[in-house]
Design an enzyme around this catalytic site. Structure first.
Site, mmCIF file in Angstrom:
data_model
loop_
_atom_site.group_PDB
_atom_site.id
_atom_site.type_symbol
_atom_site.label_atom_id
_atom_site.label_comp_id
_atom_site.label_asym_id
_atom_site.label_seq_id
_atom_site.Cartn_x
_atom_site.Cartn_y
_atom_site.Cartn_z
ATOM 1 N N CYS A 1 92.630 -4.904 14.312
ATOM 2 C CA CYS A 1 91.844 -5.125 13.090
ATOM 3 C C CYS A 1 92.027 -4.013 12.071
ATOM 4 O O CYS A 1 91.769 -4.212 10.885
ATOM 5 C CB CYS A 1 90.369 -5.263 13.441
ATOM 6 S SG CYS A 1 90.076 -6.489 14.722
ATOM 7 N N ASN B 1 86.532 -13.776 12.365
ATOM 8 C CA ASN B 1 87.234 -12.491 12.442
ATOM 9 C C ASN B 1 88.744 -12.742 12.401
ATOM 10 O O ASN B 1 89.313 -13.256 13.363
ATOM 11 C CB ASN B 1 86.839 -11.794 13.751
ATOM 12 C CG ASN B 1 87.472 -10.426 13.910
ATOM 13 O OD1 ASN B 1 88.406 -10.067 13.201
ATOM 14 N ND2 ASN B 1 86.962 -9.656 14.855
ATOM 15 N N HIS C 1 85.747 -4.565 7.623
ATOM 16 C CA HIS C 1 86.397 -5.580 8.449
ATOM 17 C C HIS C 1 85.344 -6.604 8.894
ATOM 18 O O HIS C 1 84.259 -6.238 9.342
ATOM 19 C CB HIS C 1 87.054 -4.906 9.654
ATOM 20 C CG HIS C 1 87.392 -5.859 10.739
ATOM 21 N ND1 HIS C 1 88.116 -7.005 10.518
ATOM 22 C CD2 HIS C 1 87.083 -5.851 12.062
ATOM 23 C CE1 HIS C 1 88.241 -7.650 11.657
ATOM 24 N NE2 HIS C 1 87.625 -6.976 12.601
HETATM 25 N N1 ACO Z 1 77.876 -19.207 23.200
HETATM 26 C C1 ACO Z 1 76.783 -19.103 23.990
HETATM 27 N N2 ACO Z 1 76.615 -18.097 24.864
HETATM 28 C C2 ACO Z 1 77.582 -17.168 24.953
HETATM 29 C C3 ACO Z 1 78.749 -17.222 24.153
HETATM 30 C C4 ACO Z 1 78.878 -18.302 23.268
HETATM 31 N N3 ACO Z 1 79.955 -18.438 22.477
HETATM 32 N N4 ACO Z 1 79.506 -16.162 24.452
HETATM 33 C C5 ACO Z 1 78.870 -15.468 25.385
HETATM 34 N N5 ACO Z 1 77.704 -16.060 25.696
HETATM 35 C C6 ACO Z 1 76.695 -15.647 26.656
HETATM 36 C C7 ACO Z 1 77.230 -14.635 27.635
HETATM 37 O O1 ACO Z 1 77.860 -15.272 28.724
HETATM 38 C C8 ACO Z 1 75.972 -13.905 28.055
HETATM 39 O O2 ACO Z 1 75.329 -14.695 29.011
HETATM 40 P P1 ACO Z 1 74.604 -13.999 30.291
HETATM 41 O O3 ACO Z 1 73.562 -13.105 29.701
HETATM 42 O O4 ACO Z 1 74.059 -15.163 31.048
HETATM 43 O O5 ACO Z 1 75.694 -13.257 30.985
HETATM 44 C C9 ACO Z 1 75.130 -13.944 26.817
HETATM 45 O O6 ACO Z 1 75.659 -14.983 25.975
HETATM 46 C C10 ACO Z 1 75.152 -12.652 26.026
HETATM 47 O O7 ACO Z 1 74.189 -12.841 25.018
HETATM 48 P P2 ACO Z 1 73.703 -11.635 24.157
HETATM 49 O O8 ACO Z 1 73.442 -10.437 24.994
HETATM 50 O O9 ACO Z 1 72.576 -12.086 23.312
HETATM 51 O O10 ACO Z 1 74.974 -11.415 23.261
HETATM 52 P P3 ACO Z 1 75.242 -10.261 22.257
HETATM 53 O O11 ACO Z 1 74.052 -10.060 21.411
HETATM 54 O O12 ACO Z 1 75.830 -9.081 22.948
HETATM 55 O O13 ACO Z 1 76.377 -10.932 21.364
HETATM 56 C C11 ACO Z 1 78.690 -10.787 20.893
HETATM 57 C C12 ACO Z 1 77.628 -11.162 21.925
HETATM 58 C C13 ACO Z 1 78.562 -11.726 19.707
HETATM 59 C C14 ACO Z 1 80.081 -10.945 21.499
HETATM 60 C C15 ACO Z 1 78.448 -9.343 20.466
HETATM 61 O O14 ACO Z 1 78.403 -8.500 21.577
HETATM 62 C C16 ACO Z 1 79.466 -8.862 19.502
HETATM 63 O O15 ACO Z 1 79.595 -9.343 18.407
HETATM 64 N N6 ACO Z 1 80.207 -7.817 19.880
HETATM 65 C C17 ACO Z 1 81.258 -7.311 19.036
HETATM 66 C C18 ACO Z 1 82.447 -8.061 19.362
HETATM 67 C C19 ACO Z 1 83.384 -8.116 18.208
HETATM 68 O O16 ACO Z 1 83.037 -8.106 17.071
HETATM 69 N N7 ACO Z 1 84.618 -8.201 18.555
HETATM 70 C C20 ACO Z 1 85.596 -8.349 17.574
HETATM 71 C C21 ACO Z 1 86.753 -7.548 17.869
HETATM 72 S S1 ACO Z 1 86.588 -5.905 17.483
HETATM 73 C C22 ACO Z 1 86.325 -5.911 15.949
HETATM 74 O O17 ACO Z 1 86.910 -6.675 15.276
HETATM 75 C C23 ACO Z 1 85.284 -4.992 15.467
#
Ligand code: ACO
Length: 363
Positions: free
Chosen positions: A145, A320, A290
């Site tokens: 990114c 993204n 980003h």
């Molecule tokens: N739909 C429904 N549920 C989901 C999904 C989905 N698409 N994906 C994961 N889950 C579930 C998981 O399995 C987990 O379940 P569990 O608790 O039973 O194990 C649960 O949702 C996690 O929920 P939260 O804790 O509420 O999720 P969180 O608030 O951490 O959000 C997310 C998850 C969106 C991935 C967040 O951590 C995030 O945005 N992180 C940054 C990731 C990112 O931006 N990456 C991009 C690449 S790096 C960059 O570009 C900066």
């Protein structure tokens, strides 16, 4: 003083729009979950991903259908109808047209993609070939990114030192081709998408307009935060059926870890950029972060006391797009009149590596 000025911007996204409702017909997710956690409502994907998703949504056994696609391609075909260099070319052509120069007038090409057309030769060369150029130097950056920011910084140095006078910097991604769109891949598949953005930089003497400073960093001690083994010497052989069978070919991410690191590093690098230029938040006219997740941007804006209206965001429409997200925002912000002559624009990105950076420019 010789400096680098952006004289043209461009972008390209595939026409197929995938909203959260289509994804929730493929995997166990919902519009509410995705919007609340990320701010993403829809994204653009390649025609191949789109056709696959329409079929997956109807498939009675989604896991079996997805496995079949990974084993044999879609209907037994594995050649893509759109590659990342095609998107890079479209965005670059727009940037060149807006700059009023031809590809032949470029001294150098710096391209960044996370998933290339081929492992090698690199996508900078593939793009150069599509322009019909036969000797222009072409680089490829794999900074995820942060690729576009790293590319801008490199191009700026080439121009300041006098080595080159006109450089194309491109961030292009075709990420949707990587993901498992069933429950198994839902944590990543809902976030990432396809697109490209490009700028043409030109050497100018005097004046205030142009790139001002760059602040680059990486931390290779947290490789598991966001990684993809697809092909590489971390396994022997670099690619094998066993690697694929053990599901080691696909990307993996620790979402929480990425979130925490991203917020921290954005805060640090924006602070560093402002301090180096003896400025504060009030001096900046527009912040372009980003577009990973609107909650990351909200957290950074809150911590640094950046009024949210001073940020440009389109993650809601494109998801993204990794290296493409900052140049797409820059292009849209310009076209929408959000950037005017003399404005100070601070751009920052964070991604796999981890690698992150910020660039400051005066328009
Ligand atoms: N739909 C429904 N549920 C989901 C999904 C989905 N698409 N994906 C994961 N889950 C579930 C998981 O399995 C987990 O379940 P569990 O608790 O039973 O194990 C649960 O949702 C996690 O929920 P939260 O804790 O509420 O999720 P969180 O608030 O951490 O959000 C997310 C998850 C969106 C991935 C967040 O951590 C995030 O945005 N992180 C940054 C990731 C990112 O931006 N990456 C991009 C690449 S790096 C960059 O570009 C900066």
């Amino acid at each position: 003083m010789r400096r680098a000025k952006i004289i043209g911007t461009g972008m390209a996204v595939p026409p197929a729009v995938v909203d959260n409702h289509l994804l929730s017909r493929c995997m166990n997710t919902s519009d509410e979950w995705i919007v609340q956690r990320t701010g993403i409502k829809e994204r653009r994907v390649s025609p191949d991903t789109y056709r696959m998703l329409l079929r997956l949504a109807e498939a009675p056994d989604k896991v079996a259908f997805m496995k079949q696609v990974f084993d044999q391609g879609l209907d037994g075909v594995i050649d893509s109808t759109l590659t990342v260099s095609d998107l890079a070319l479209e965005a670059s052509q727009m940037a060149l047209e807006r700059a009023g120069v031809t590809a032949r007038e470029l001294d150098c090409i710096i391209e960044s993609s996370t998933v290339p057309d081929f492992a090698y030769p690199h996508t900078g060369c593939v793009l150069q070939g599509k322009f019909g150029l036969t000797s222009t130097p072409a680089f490829n950056l794999q900074q995820g990114c942060a690729g576009f920011i790293y590319g801008l910084a490199m191009a700026d140095q080439f121009i300041r030192t006098g080595l080159y006078g006109r450089i194309l910097v491109v961030g292009a991604e075709l990420l949707s081709s990587m993901f498992d769109y069933t429950d198994r891949g839902r944590d990543m598949a809902v976030l990432f998408a396809d697109g490209a953005g490009a700028v043409v930089l030109q050497a100018v003497e005097g004046g205030e307009s142009g790139l001002i400073s760059h602040h680059l960093h990486s931390d290779g001690t947290v490789l598991d935060g966001l990684a993809g083994e697809i092909y590489g010497s971390s396994t022997y052989p670099a690619i094998s059926k066993k690697k694929i069978d053990e599901d080691r070919g696909r990307p993996r991410m620790n979402g929480r870890q990425v979130f925490v690191h991203a917020v921290r590093r954005f805060r640090e690098v924006v602070g560093e950029c402002l301090e180096a230029n003896r400025m504060d938040v009030a001096d900046i006219d527009l912040f372009i972060f980003h577009q990973a997740n609107i909650r990351i941007i909200e957290a950074v804006a809150e911590a640094l006391k950046i009024p949210f209206e001073k940020t440009y965001n389109n993650v809601e429409r494109y998801g993204n797009t990794a290296a493409a997200s900052v140049p797409i925002c820059l292009h849209e912000a310009l076209m929408g009149g959000r950037i005017k002559e003399g404005d100070l624009v601070l751009m920052a990105a964070f991604g796999t590596g981890f690698a992150w950076g910020a660039s400051l420019l005066r328009w």
